[in-house]
Write a protein that holds these residues in place. Structure first.
Motif, mmCIF file in Angstrom:
data_model
loop_
_atom_site.group_PDB
_atom_site.id
_atom_site.type_symbol
_atom_site.label_atom_id
_atom_site.label_comp_id
_atom_site.label_asym_id
_atom_site.label_seq_id
_atom_site.Cartn_x
_atom_site.Cartn_y
_atom_site.Cartn_z
ATOM 1 N N ASP A 1 -48.615 -10.303 -10.852
ATOM 2 C CA ASP A 1 -49.591 -9.862 -9.871
ATOM 3 C C ASP A 1 -50.712 -9.116 -10.590
ATOM 4 O O ASP A 1 -50.438 -8.188 -11.366
ATOM 5 C CB ASP A 1 -48.942 -8.943 -8.825
ATOM 6 N N PRO A 2 -51.979 -9.459 -10.347
ATOM 7 C CA PRO A 2 -53.062 -8.887 -11.143
ATOM 8 C C PRO A 2 -53.301 -7.403 -10.920
ATOM 9 O O PRO A 2 -53.841 -6.735 -11.814
ATOM 10 C CB PRO A 2 -54.284 -9.718 -10.718
ATOM 11 N N GLN A 3 -52.933 -6.864 -9.760
ATOM 12 C CA GLN A 3 -53.145 -5.442 -9.498
ATOM 13 C C GLN A 3 -52.008 -4.567 -9.999
ATOM 14 O O GLN A 3 -52.152 -3.340 -10.053
ATOM 15 C CB GLN A 3 -53.320 -5.198 -7.990
ATOM 16 N N ALA A 4 -50.900 -5.157 -10.348
ATOM 17 C CA ALA A 4 -49.693 -4.378 -10.614
ATOM 18 C C ALA A 4 -49.836 -3.477 -11.828
ATOM 19 O O ALA A 4 -49.278 -2.374 -11.859
ATOM 20 C CB ALA A 4 -48.493 -5.307 -10.780
ATOM 21 N N VAL A 5 -50.571 -3.915 -12.847
ATOM 22 C CA VAL A 5 -50.664 -3.118 -14.071
ATOM 23 C C VAL A 5 -51.308 -1.770 -13.802
ATOM 24 O O VAL A 5 -50.877 -0.739 -14.344
ATOM 25 C CB VAL A 5 -51.418 -3.890 -15.179
ATOM 26 N N ASP A 6 -52.345 -1.724 -12.952
ATOM 27 C CA ASP A 6 -52.998 -0.452 -12.643
ATOM 28 C C ASP A 6 -52.066 0.474 -11.866
ATOM 29 O O ASP A 6 -52.021 1.690 -12.113
ATOM 30 C CB ASP A 6 -54.285 -0.690 -11.850
ATOM 31 N N VAL A 7 -51.330 -0.096 -10.907
ATOM 32 C CA VAL A 7 -50.383 0.719 -10.137
ATOM 33 C C VAL A 7 -49.283 1.244 -11.057
ATOM 34 O O VAL A 7 -48.900 2.421 -10.982
ATOM 35 C CB VAL A 7 -49.786 -0.099 -8.975
ATOM 36 N N LEU A 8 -48.788 0.393 -11.935
ATOM 37 C CA LEU A 8 -47.727 0.813 -12.842
ATOM 38 C C LEU A 8 -48.202 1.922 -13.775
ATOM 39 O O LEU A 8 -47.476 2.904 -13.996
ATOM 40 C CB LEU A 8 -47.225 -0.380 -13.659
ATOM 41 N N GLU A 9 -49.388 1.785 -14.327
ATOM 42 C CA GLU A 9 -49.907 2.811 -15.231
ATOM 43 C C GLU A 9 -50.014 4.163 -14.524
ATOM 44 O O GLU A 9 -49.610 5.192 -15.074
ATOM 45 C CB GLU A 9 -51.268 2.386 -15.782
ATOM 46 N N GLU A 10 -50.535 4.167 -13.301
ATOM 47 C CA GLU A 10 -50.639 5.439 -12.593
ATOM 48 C C GLU A 10 -49.270 5.976 -12.208
ATOM 49 O O GLU A 10 -49.008 7.187 -12.309
ATOM 50 C CB GLU A 10 -51.501 5.313 -11.335
ATOM 51 N N ALA A 11 -48.379 5.091 -11.767
ATOM 52 C CA ALA A 11 -47.047 5.539 -11.356
ATOM 53 C C ALA A 11 -46.307 6.191 -12.510
ATOM 54 O O ALA A 11 -45.627 7.218 -12.339
ATOM 55 C CB ALA A 11 -46.246 4.365 -10.795
ATOM 56 N N LEU A 12 -46.421 5.627 -13.693
ATOM 57 C CA LEU A 12 -45.767 6.211 -14.860
ATOM 58 C C LEU A 12 -46.420 7.539 -15.247
ATOM 59 O O LEU A 12 -45.719 8.480 -15.644
ATOM 60 C CB LEU A 12 -45.801 5.232 -16.030
ATOM 61 N N GLU A 13 -47.719 7.614 -15.121
ATOM 62 C CA GLU A 13 -48.406 8.873 -15.424
ATOM 63 C C GLU A 13 -47.988 9.969 -14.452
ATOM 64 O O GLU A 13 -47.704 11.104 -14.859
ATOM 65 C CB GLU A 13 -49.919 8.662 -15.352
ATOM 66 N N VAL A 14 -47.929 9.643 -13.164
ATOM 67 C CA VAL A 14 -47.507 10.623 -12.160
ATOM 68 C C VAL A 14 -46.057 11.034 -12.394
ATOM 69 O O VAL A 14 -45.711 12.225 -12.329
ATOM 70 C CB VAL A 14 -47.695 10.061 -10.735
ATOM 71 N N SER A 15 -45.202 10.079 -12.674
ATOM 72 C CA SER A 15 -43.797 10.393 -12.918
ATOM 73 C C SER A 15 -43.654 11.317 -14.117
ATOM 74 O O SER A 15 -42.881 12.286 -14.090
ATOM 75 C CB SER A 15 -42.997 9.106 -13.139
ATOM 76 N N ALA A 16 -44.411 11.021 -15.183
ATOM 77 C CA ALA A 16 -44.294 11.806 -16.410
ATOM 78 C C ALA A 16 -44.851 13.212 -16.262
ATOM 79 O O ALA A 16 -44.298 14.165 -16.821
ATOM 80 C CB ALA A 16 -45.005 11.077 -17.555
ATOM 81 N N THR A 17 -45.933 13.359 -15.521
ATOM 82 C CA THR A 17 -46.606 14.661 -15.452
ATOM 83 C C THR A 17 -46.168 15.512 -14.273
ATOM 84 O O THR A 17 -46.279 16.741 -14.330
ATOM 85 C CB THR A 17 -48.130 14.472 -15.384
ATOM 86 N N ARG A 18 -45.681 14.897 -13.207
ATOM 87 C CA ARG A 18 -45.341 15.650 -11.998
ATOM 88 C C ARG A 18 -43.831 15.806 -11.769
ATOM 89 O O ARG A 18 -43.379 16.840 -11.288
ATOM 90 C CB ARG A 18 -45.945 14.965 -10.761
ATOM 91 N N PHE A 19 -43.069 14.788 -12.092
ATOM 92 C CA PHE A 19 -41.645 14.812 -11.760
ATOM 93 C C PHE A 19 -40.736 15.036 -12.965
ATOM 94 O O PHE A 19 -39.673 15.633 -12.824
ATOM 95 C CB PHE A 19 -41.245 13.513 -11.042
#
Length: 408
Positions: free
Chosen positions: A134-152
């Motif tokens: 899916d072409p949009q998935a990479v952007d969602v994944l990058e942000e999700a990993l950043e949020v997980s790493a910095t917030r949780f």
């Protein structure tokens, strides 16, 4: 004629579950499904359901199997994956503060808190959608990993915290193992997709904590903790059937953790000592405490800390995780006892849980194995059942999407 659990039976299950889930697309993601597969419009669109359904649609697309009568085609599945990813990039996303709302309605956010549980599923869904191209998935994944790493992610503890307010300014003092379990699942998938070993390493750190807690507690996993990671063994004693934070030992989580420990061990062999033995111990404890504990077949939902049943409802996800773990342990150990268990439990699932009339699986049964709805009304999603029907057909690698990619 198919036999419950054989290859044709599993293929039929996967096809029917995809047919059932295809009706779940809603205004902002995927809605809560009723018994008949229609969306319950009185409920908001929840982050965790949207992510799970996106993940399943991606798995179905990657599997490339023939659809059931009335089921989604490959192009339909691709649209469902794109719909789920677009929902994560759009209405479920908090454009002001970052991260994702727990639930939204047609008028906007309904539950604004930021939950580790839901955010773990964003990582999982985006990882699977990425492998499904899916072409949009990479952007969602990058942000999700950043949020997980910095917030949780709490690097000092090697664990995930639980819940923030909308603006990431107030952290709830509760800590939970359920969110950490799905964080392990998400990090395994992220490590498979990105090739970055940090995610598999973090999954291993969480797993090591859970093994230590379980070993010290006769292999019944403490689920609830305070801000200092001290167990709260009486948490929700007054709400023993809570759908996400029940009192006591959750039988299904013992089984699910056993499978995840094998996945962690496969991702980083030898990184954490004793994971295979711990998986066997968790499985044995969950089966001894949970299966037919009150005289009738089926796994009880929870027990007290001595192993006596507390909530005797039978949840479909517990049985799904039981067959997954039995299959995984059979592959890893070669012991026939696990294969016998999986065979018996598929027969049980076919008799009581699979809805042969309306589709999908009944999410809850009462102690007499009749459909019930005290904890899980309707059939909200197909994630556990689909993975149970998929796991025996793919390689034993850390994440399902990576397994399908390896097979492909």
């Amino acid at each position: 004629m198919t036999i419950p659990g054989d290859q044709q039976y599993l293929a039929d299950q996967r096809a029917d579950l995809l047919r059932f889930m295809a009706g779940g697309a809603a205004h902002a993601g995927f809605g809560w499904l009723r018994e008949d597969g229609t969306v319950d419009g009185d409920r908001p669109v929840e982050l965790w359901i949207t992510c799970r359904m996106t993940h399943v649609a991606a798995l179905g697309l990657m599997a490339g199997e023939a659809p059931a009568d009335g089921g989604p085609s490959r192009s339909d599945l691709r649209r469902l994956v794109s719909h789920g990813v677009a929902s994560l990039a759009g209405p479920l996303h908090d454009d002001e503060h970052g991260g994702w709302f727990a639930a939204v309605g047609p008028d906007g956010p309904r539950v604004r808190v930021k939950q580790a549980y839901g955010h773990a599923f964003v990582v999982l869904a985006a990882s699977s959608a990425f492998l499904a191209r899916d072409p949009q998935a990479v952007d969602v994944l990058e942000e999700a990993l950043e949020v997980s790493a910095t917030r949780f992610w709490d690097d000092e503890q090697g664990l995930s915290v639980e819940e923030w307010d909308e603006s990431w300014s107030a952290l709830d003092p509760y800590r939970g193992v359920n969110a950490n379990m799905h964080t392990v699942e998400a990090y395994l998938a992220a490590g498979d997709v990105t090739g970055d070993p940090v995610w598999h390493d973090r999954a291993g750190r969480i797993a090591a904590h859970v093994v230590a807690w379980a070993r010290a507690n006769d292999w019944r996993i403490p689920e609830h903790f305070d801000a200092h990671w001290q167990p709260l063994l009486d948490h929700h004693r007054d709400q023993p059937d809570h759908p996400f934070r029940p009192y006591g030992a959750t039988v299904g989580h013992g089984l699910e953790w056993a499978r995840l420990l094998l996945a962690v061990d496969a991702s980083r062999p030898g990184q954490v000592a004793g994971l295979r033995d711990a998986a066997v111990a968790l499985y044995d404890r969950a089966v001894a405490d949970g299966w037919a504990a009150d005289g009738a077949d089926g796994f009880v939902y929870t027990t007290d800390w001595a192993g006596s049943p507390v909530v005797r409802q039978r949840m479909h996800w517990v049985l799904a995780e039981a067959v997954n773990t039995a299959t995984s342990l059979h592959r890893v150990t070669g012991s026939a006892r696990y294969l016998r268990d999986a065979t018996d439990w598929w027969r049980y699932a076919d008799t009581y849980l699979v809805d042969h009339e309306l589709g999908s699986w009944h999410h809850e049964l009462d102690p007499e194995n009749r459909p019930a709805a005290t904890v899980w009304p309707g059939k909200p999603d197909v994630y556990h059942a689909y993975q149970a029907a998929l796991l025996p057909t793919v390689p034993l690698v850390p994440s399902f999407a990576a397994a399908l990619a390896a097979r492909r």
